[in-house]
Design a protein around this motif. Structure first.
Motif, PDB file in Angstrom:
ATOM      1  N   GLY A  93       0.888  -1.233   0.046  1.00  0.00           N
ATOM      2  CA  GLY A  93      -0.137  -0.019   0.066  1.00  0.00           C
ATOM      3  C   GLY A  93       0.764   1.106   0.055  1.00  0.00           C
ATOM      4  N   GLY A  98      -1.552   3.517  -2.465  1.00  0.00           N
ATOM      5  CA  GLY A  98      -2.871   2.912  -2.234  1.00  0.00           C
ATOM      6  C   GLY A  98      -3.400   2.108  -3.209  1.00  0.00           C
ATOM      7  N   LYS A 100      -4.473  -1.359  -4.738  1.00  0.00           N
ATOM      8  CA  LYS A 100      -4.827  -2.705  -3.866  1.00  0.00           C
ATOM      9  C   LYS A 100      -4.380  -3.760  -4.114  1.00  0.00           C
TER      10      LYS A 100
ATOM     11  N   VAL C  84     -17.147   1.320   0.065  1.00  0.00           N
ATOM     12  CA  VAL C  84     -15.645   1.731  -0.023  1.00  0.00           C
ATOM     13  C   VAL C  84     -14.880   0.554  -0.471  1.00  0.00           C
ATOM     14  N   GLU C  85     -15.185  -0.665  -0.213  1.00  0.00           N
ATOM     15  CA  GLU C  85     -14.536  -2.023  -0.934  1.00  0.00           C
ATOM     16  C   GLU C  85     -14.561  -1.963  -2.329  1.00  0.00           C
ATOM     17  N   GLY C  93      -7.698   3.789  -0.620  1.00  0.00           N
ATOM     18  CA  GLY C  93      -6.374   3.628  -0.718  1.00  0.00           C
ATOM     19  C   GLY C  93      -5.526   4.875  -0.868  1.00  0.00           C
ATOM     20  N   GLY C  98      -2.657   4.423   1.383  1.00  0.00           N
ATOM     21  CA  GLY C  98      -2.028   2.926   1.317  1.00  0.00           C
ATOM     22  C   GLY C  98      -2.654   2.152   2.573  1.00  0.00           C
ATOM     23  N   LYS C 100      -5.114  -0.011   4.495  1.00  0.00           N
ATOM     24  CA  LYS C 100      -5.890  -1.352   4.114  1.00  0.00           C
ATOM     25  C   LYS C 100      -7.324  -1.127   4.483  1.00  0.00           C
ATOM     26  N   LEU C 101      -8.059  -1.961   3.539  1.00  0.00           N
ATOM     27  CA  LEU C 101      -9.292  -2.305   4.078  1.00  0.00           C
ATOM     28  C   LEU C 101      -9.383  -3.875   4.170  1.00  0.00           C
TER      29      LEU C 101
END
Lengths: 331, 331, 331, 331
Positions: A93, A98, A100, C84-85, C93, C98, C100-101
């Motif tokens: 990240g 950022g 994925k 959001v994902e 991100g 950066g 994480k989800l």
């Protein structure tokens, strides 16, 4: 008798020799003669032109390899067990700004064309959905298994067909090559970049990023500096890598670690969670059994609630492997 | 006879000894006994509690020190000649996620309270204008000059009064301490973090970030991992730092480099662009004069169109310094 | 007869009135009288002190709410179905640099304390593993379901106990409140920030971030500017939000949309994949059935291979809802 | 009588008409018919193929234009007075992920080939030094001056020769075109992207990024979504831009603002700090003089200690301009 991890193994004597020999003044950063020799040395190993950068950690190698491949609005496809996802403190990240990681499942921590194709089919192309730009695989995998040449060929065919870059995390590349009885090129397949592991395999502090695409390497060189990874006495990193290639020390060390793992594996057949193809064993063991082993002086990590991970290294002593094999057999 | 840079100097024999002694198995990353000893060792040096992290480069040390101090929407005040601004390939922008460096001028690459105050007065407080969160200074400065204790006190008073963090880039901290005939605490003053240089001073690949604020260190530890800077055989970095502190090797090495610089400085008085207080000399020299020196075998960098920079190191040979002093005197 | 999405619904007449009324010169950005009135207006709605920022999109609202909660080396826990994902083009991100989800599963796109606790238990605390700093939930969820007050209480108890921030994506907050027959405070529960949706509910271009923690809002204000989200004629965004609160227009619009959805739901009982608690219906439908509906002029999105999603809005015409209900009943 | 800024000017009636006309259901985001018409409308204006994206702020327009041009390890050359450097809250650092702004000086806030060439010559090419990838200029400049076509040609020749992208911040593009009595293409010159201002010129909440390179636009579209700038009712932004082009409203508005500025300028000749070529006046005024003006009801910003900035807009009333001119003449 430690089987915790290969990443604390001793430094090989020939690495020490190379380090001492490198202690003559030379140009700073990667301007020294040893750093300059890397492209040719790895080029000979892989039988094609390559551009090689040293880094001090595998995490940096993976992330600096991926950074030129993936824009901040993109993604990397990787296995759900991948080191980049699980063990690098969010480094992808950070290095990819950022972008994925998109997780894909599969047995033995291997990605397959089928699983990747299914994942890709689920991603609409509009701007609302992050698009993958690269795939990263691990050789040998995080579960100690080795991609066969035909598996690699299928993955690179998929990647080429989709316009995706392909990266290999080769933290245990030597173990994979030793298992396959194959040369480096065959063990790697058709990648855009390889993180060639050295530290787990007897090095002190150097990994190599082998770029098979010079344009990616040019970007990575700037990113390495920007990431504070460009050491001023780079000659000491290059020296380790050259020593590792010299006389195929890397392969010899990988074979030694594999041999120790194989000996242990011989006594635990049905308890194994995954085939033992490299230097890691994942063994079903109850709490009591793990305690019993620890009482006998064996060090290892738990792997969930009812298993353990044992890792051998280039310097695992024959008697220690034999002792562990015996102890496991007697459980 | 090289005077290009101290960052390619040889590794000191006692560092080599420490490296070899560290090659026993221990816990990975910074879980080893040597890494664990750093806080106490540096705590003794500075006479107060500190939290110490090793890194492999000065760029990483500076940026990991600043990262916990400055949010992505903030800024760092630094001198226009600062290494972070000029020579780190944009690393602060990367580690601080787009935070700005705000440049301030001043003689000898020193920041003064007056210059900082004027710069701060020009920044409106609204959201349209990036706000500084930290100041970074370099000891000795990029132009080879040394902050006096009273200068440091004035800077920390300003920083405290403004709620700004204060960081010192001590890439040549030993040279500053040697010049001041002062202990580490006095040479550092009241900072929140110090990048304690080791590599230019006889080390191989380790710098220390000395945090005087434990909360900052806790964040920096995560950022170090995320930045791919957490080496698995960290014991080899800790060993270098401990050896450097042992018997004040750091100070002895700094003194040696300074002495060589002082000898050279003695023969070029009026040509000097800046006082020679550490191990760097900036000397006004015409093209022809520089060529003449190079013809005699001296290596150094041009400094603009009509000057040159000479840097000494712990291992500069007495006869080389004398030779250069003589050659400069004869121009 | 469109049931594609509520995010293209018409702008409510009272919003138009408010926009026209706002076209008098005032201070730029958020310095105008309307923007200044937001804190009090939302404070009255929630019965406590709040700090409110307008933004132009729900994605920006969510990300600017989370940005002050989560450092670049951290993570946000969210449902695998979260907007959001899945639908924000990687915005988290970007805004979180950066971070994480971390995905968690659960029926009806709801997070439960059990699922969160299990996920948290699987994260070791060392620097190798990214740590969560916040949880985000969606009210109503992406599958059209509504968190009950006791569910919210359990989640905030968990978050408080773990030191995690808690954010609610309220893109369809009005629909949730209408379903619960509850006031805003009850529908929200004990959050640190709420993205209060307006655009899907009859607005043109304004969402509100309601911060229940003033310190977070102070950071978010700077991040909003840095993200290019601070419009110079901000009065036109504030005007929309104030009009939406005036006379509880937001709630009336939410009720209207829910009523239309309820009418349709009444004719498809067993085909429903999820309870219809807000304004979205997920209906099991074969290819042929979907085609038949489209042939009759109904617009909607496919939901996987054998279902469809229908969304109602504040301006869904009664006759259209009735027509769809009838068409579904006749399949 | 406000001369504070054009960014709070009223919304033009024809913009209002267009907004109302856009309130019919259409596809969300930029899938509507109005958004789809932008490429052709701006293509006709510039006489060449373009790809156009709407955004809600000038900061977003500038940063989304630059983002596809500059990698995180790169830099943008801009004037020290540039809006991106001084007034955007660090947005370029955020959108460009830490890339630098490199400042260059020059009279009237203009960049010249000479100044750029000197700056470029000072940047060594190695990885230690951040490399520029783009130049951004402002038309009209932040000091109210206008680049002539031949100045633009010289800048684009330099940029092309160096492999640098070229961007124009056209927040006051209409004022520049009005001054030059030139069409849009001539006012713009040979750029890769233009931020076409609308908000300061009678719009409500829409700016256009005009890309003359379709590849850049493709990246920018993803970055716009990732930045939370893709509004779901995008038809309302497109409508404003189309109305602005229709019958050259943009140019008429620019002329009106310029005319007001010119009238004022006629009475302050020697006090002017910069030529008045657009709609901004920078006037040398003492504290007492500024106070006297404020006592008469004129609003404006101080410009340093002994000057003031006056800005006119499309809706500046004739009588207000005349009154200010008179007041200034009488000082």
């Amino acid at each position: 008798m430690q089987f915790l991890s290969d990443n604390t193994a001793a430094v090989h004597p020939r690495i020490w020799d190379a380090l001492r020999a490198a202690d003559a003044p030379d140009a700073p950063y990667d301007g020294d003669a040893l750093s300059a020799a890397l492209d040719d040395a790895f080029g000979a190993l892989f039988g094609r032109e390559v551009a090689v950068l040293w880094t001090a950690t595998g995490t940096a190698a993976n992330c600096l390899a991926l950074a030129p491949m993936v824009p901040p609005h993109g993604a990397v496809l990787c296995h759900a067990e991948a080191h980049v996802e699980n063990d690098e403190g969010g480094a992808p990240g950070f290095f990819l700004h950022g972008a994925k990681l998109m997780l894909v499942d599969g047995p033995d921590a291997k990605l397959t064309p089928e699983a990747l194709t299914a994942r890709l089919a689920a991603i609409p192309q509009g701007v609302h959905w992050v698009q993958p730009h690269a795939i990263t695989i691990t050789q040998a995998t995080e579960l100690g298994c080795v991609y066969r040449p035909e598996e690699l060929a299928a993955l690179s065919a998929l990647a080429r067909g989709r316009g995706l870059y392909l990266h290999m995390d080769g933290a245990r590349f030597a173990n994979a090559a030793a298992f396959l009885h194959a040369d480096a090129a065959t063990t790697c397949g058709d990648m855009d970049a390889l993180s060639f592991g050295c530290i787990k395999n007897g090095g002190m502090s150097a990994e190599a990023i082998v770029f098979f695409d010079a344009g990616l390497a040019d970007v990575a060189r700037r990113r390495r500096k920007q990431a504070g990874q460009l050491q001023s006495k780079g000659r000491f990193l290059a020296a380790q890598l050259l020593a590792m290639l010299d006389g195929d020390l890397w392969l010899a060390n990988g074979r030694a670690a594999n041999a120790a793992a194989a000996e242990i594996a011989g006594s635990v057949g049905e308890r194994l969670l995954h085939p033992v193809e490299a230097n890691e064993l994942f063994v079903r063991l109850s709490d009591a059994e793990r305690q019993a082993l620890r009482d006998q002086g064996f060090g290892f990590y738990d792997w969930g609630a009812d298993a353990a991970r044992f890792v051998t290294a280039w310097d695992t002593r024959q008697e220690d492997a034999t002792a562990l094999a015996r102890a496991l057999a007697q459980l």
